[in-house]
Scaffold this motif. Structure first.
Motif, short mmCIF file in Angstrom:
data_model
loop_
_atom_site.label_atom_id
_atom_site.label_comp_id
_atom_site.label_asym_id
_atom_site.label_seq_id
_atom_site.Cartn_x
_atom_site.Cartn_y
_atom_site.Cartn_z
N TYR A 1 0.82 -1.21 0.00
CA TYR A 1 0.00 0.00 0.00
C TYR A 1 0.86 1.26 0.00
O TYR A 1 0.38 2.35 0.32
N ASP A 2 2.10 1.12 -0.39
CA ASP A 2 2.99 2.28 -0.48
C ASP A 2 2.56 3.17 -1.64
O ASP A 2 2.06 2.69 -2.67
N ALA A 3 2.76 4.48 -1.47
CA ALA A 3 2.39 5.42 -2.53
C ALA A 3 3.22 5.21 -3.79
O ALA A 3 2.75 5.50 -4.90
N ASP A 4 4.43 4.70 -3.62
CA ASP A 4 5.31 4.43 -4.75
C ASP A 4 5.20 2.96 -5.15
O ASP A 4 5.59 2.08 -4.39
N GLU A 5 4.70 2.71 -6.33
CA GLU A 5 4.50 1.34 -6.79
C GLU A 5 5.79 0.54 -6.82
O GLU A 5 5.78 -0.69 -6.69
N LYS A 6 6.93 1.22 -6.95
CA LYS A 6 8.22 0.54 -6.99
C LYS A 6 8.52 -0.16 -5.67
O LYS A 6 9.36 -1.06 -5.62
N ASN A 7 7.85 0.27 -4.60
CA ASN A 7 8.10 -0.31 -3.28
C ASN A 7 7.16 -1.47 -2.93
O ASN A 7 7.30 -2.08 -1.86
N HIS B 1 1.32 -0.89 5.92
CA HIS B 1 1.81 -1.62 4.75
C HIS B 1 2.55 -0.71 3.78
O HIS B 1 2.43 -0.85 2.56
N THR B 2 3.31 0.24 4.35
CA THR B 2 4.14 1.11 3.52
C THR B 2 5.55 1.14 4.10
O THR B 2 5.80 0.71 5.23
N THR B 3 6.46 1.68 3.31
CA THR B 3 7.84 1.82 3.79
C THR B 3 7.97 2.91 4.85
O THR B 3 9.04 3.05 5.46
N ASN B 4 6.90 3.66 5.08
CA ASN B 4 6.92 4.69 6.12
C ASN B 4 6.64 4.14 7.51
O ASN B 4 6.66 4.89 8.49
N ASP B 5 6.37 2.83 7.61
CA ASP B 5 6.13 2.24 8.92
C ASP B 5 7.48 1.94 9.58
O ASP B 5 7.89 0.79 9.74
N ASN B 6 8.17 3.02 9.95
CA ASN B 6 9.48 2.93 10.58
C ASN B 6 9.43 3.67 11.92
O ASN B 6 8.35 4.01 12.40
N MET B 7 10.57 3.92 12.52
CA MET B 7 10.58 4.50 13.86
C MET B 7 9.99 5.91 13.90
O MET B 7 9.53 6.35 14.96
N THR B 8 9.96 6.61 12.77
CA THR B 8 9.33 7.94 12.78
C THR B 8 7.83 7.84 12.99
O THR B 8 7.18 8.84 13.32
N ALA B 9 7.26 6.66 12.81
CA ALA B 9 5.82 6.46 12.99
C ALA B 9 5.44 6.20 14.44
O ALA B 9 4.25 6.10 14.75
N ILE B 10 6.42 6.10 15.34
CA ILE B 10 6.16 5.68 16.72
C ILE B 10 6.10 6.86 17.68
O ILE B 10 6.98 7.73 17.69
N SER B 11 5.06 6.87 18.50
CA SER B 11 4.86 7.90 19.51
C SER B 11 5.00 7.29 20.90
O SER B 11 4.30 6.32 21.23
N LYS B 12 5.87 7.84 21.71
CA LYS B 12 6.01 7.37 23.09
C LYS B 12 4.73 7.61 23.88
O LYS B 12 4.37 6.82 24.77
N GLU B 13 4.03 8.70 23.56
CA GLU B 13 2.80 9.01 24.27
C GLU B 13 1.73 7.93 24.04
O GLU B 13 1.02 7.55 24.96
N THR B 14 1.65 7.45 22.80
CA THR B 14 0.67 6.40 22.51
C THR B 14 1.06 5.09 23.17
O THR B 14 0.21 4.38 23.73
N LEU B 15 2.35 4.76 23.13
CA LEU B 15 2.82 3.55 23.82
C LEU B 15 2.46 3.61 25.30
O LEU B 15 2.02 2.61 25.88
N LYS B 16 2.63 4.78 25.89
CA LYS B 16 2.32 4.96 27.31
C LYS B 16 0.83 4.77 27.57
O LYS B 16 0.43 4.08 28.53
N ALA B 17 -0.02 5.37 26.73
CA ALA B 17 -1.46 5.27 26.93
C ALA B 17 -1.93 3.82 26.90
O ALA B 17 -2.71 3.39 27.75
N VAL B 18 -1.44 3.07 25.92
CA VAL B 18 -1.86 1.68 25.80
C VAL B 18 -1.23 0.83 26.91
O VAL B 18 -1.91 0.04 27.57
N GLY B 19 0.06 0.99 27.10
CA GLY B 19 0.76 0.17 28.09
C GLY B 19 0.25 0.37 29.50
O GLY B 19 0.03 -0.60 30.24
N GLN B 20 0.03 1.62 29.89
CA GLN B 20 -0.45 1.88 31.25
C GLN B 20 -1.87 1.39 31.44
O GLN B 20 -2.23 0.86 32.50
N THR B 21 -2.69 1.52 30.40
CA THR B 21 -4.07 1.01 30.47
C THR B 21 -4.07 -0.50 30.70
O THR B 21 -4.77 -1.01 31.58
#
Length: 332
Positions: free
Chosen positions: A134-140, A302-322
């Motif tokens: 599902y990457d925007a670039d078909e080459k990927n 399902h794209t090449t953008n699913d890398n560490m720039t996609a990760i939020s510590k705040e979201t990890l905290k919200a889910v993990g603490q819950t």
């Protein structure tokens, strides 16, 4: 992550939830006894630690079955659970993918307080998608993805929970399961025939062959895509349909913990994921997953953008603490 046989729950869906009636009975002062309840305080979830566990997985490279990165990451995960005091079970299996490829798969299970019959299962998938279809670039489209959010985020949260469980044992037994071969389903670009039931191969295998004979858990909680920026978690349809009281309780704990802006009360879509395999064997299971009823999955899905720039510590905290607050509320 996969294309998950999606549909949006009907607007007029009526969800029936259980009603608990609280009764009382009078007892004489001289015969009434009072039991002292031991309350175990939930530990604080460390988002920096969870983030580091996500990054370590990504540093191995895409965790696609049959690759060195996959094998090396599997060893790391099993060793981490063992170092955190879990009894570790490994399920090795040859599983057939959509195109006939035999995947050398490995489910990794860490059991805490294994002799306790009252158990809660926490799970996530640890493999990553072999196609950025599902990457925007078909080459990927035929390139593997890092799977930072789609896979590694749930595992990172559970590793941090495992680290905390080692310090302060909950009143119930906990099983942390990392399912393999979840994300090796038929790519969007494929035209032609393919093997059915091609997603969630690791949990399908576990459903047929659990790691402990006669295994049963009170509840199962699946974490999938739980690290995205500004994530919103709706109540997934199959979860409400099959385990409504658990959904309501976890969302209530989230609100009480201050994360009502992440855990929304609205009904979301239906997602075919690993929790469905738990439901098939009779374990009430829910899926905490980022899926918007109108916009679908996170844009990095399902794209090449699913890398560490996609990760939020705040979201990890919200889910993990819950989740950690929920499991420490459970008693004998």
């Amino acid at each position: 992550m996969r294309i998950k046989n999606l549909f949006i729950a009907p607007a007029m869906l009526l969800v029936l939830t259980g009603v608990v009636a609280c009764g009382s009975s009078k007892k004489s002062e001289d015969t009434q006894t009072t039991e002292k309840k031991v309350v175990i305080k939930a530990p604080a979830f460390d988002a920096d630690s969870a983030y580091a566990y996500v990054k370590t997985q990504i540093d191995f490279g895409p965790r696609v079955p049959n690759t060195p990165a996959h094998r090396n990451c599997g060893e790391y995960l099993a060793n981490q659970l063992e170092s955190f005091g879990a009894r570790v079970y490994n399920q090795y299996a040859d599983l057939e993918a959509w195109d006939g490829t035999i995947l050398k798969a490995r489910n990794i299970i860490g059991a805490y307080n294994p002799d306790n019959k009252k158990r809660i299962m926490l799970c996530a998938h640890w493999d990553s998608r072999p196609y950025a279809d599902y990457d925007a670039d078909e080459k990927n489209h035929k390139k593997p993805i890092d799977g930072a959010n789609d896979g590694a985020s749930g595992v990172g949260v559970l590793l941090e929970i495992a680290r905390q469980i080692q310090k302060e044992t909950p009143a119930v037994g906990i099983d942390i399961i990392f399912f393999d071969a979840e994300d090796y389903g038929t790519p969007a670009w494929h035209r032609g025939t393919y093997k059915p039931h091609d997603w969630c191969l690791g949990s399908q295998y576990w459903g047929r062959t659990p790691h402990v004979q006669g295994y049963f858990a009170r509840y199962g909680i699946l974490l999938d895509m739980v690290g995205g920026h500004n994530a919103k978690f709706y109540k997934e349809y199959f979860s409400i349909q099959n385990a409504p009281s658990l959904v309501d309780k976890v969302w209530s704990v989230a609100a009480q913990s201050g994360y009502e802006n992440y855990f929304l009360p609205q009904i979301g879509g239906a997602v075919t994921d690993d929790h469905v395999e738990l439901l098939k064997v009779g374990i009430p299971a829910i899926n905490i997953i980022e899926f918007h009823p109108t916009n679908g999955f996170n844009p990095t899905w399902h794209t090449t953008n699913d890398n560490m720039t996609a990760i939020s510590k705040e979201t990890l905290k919200a889910v993990g603490q819950t989740v950690i607050n929920y499991i420490y509320e459970q008693s004998e």
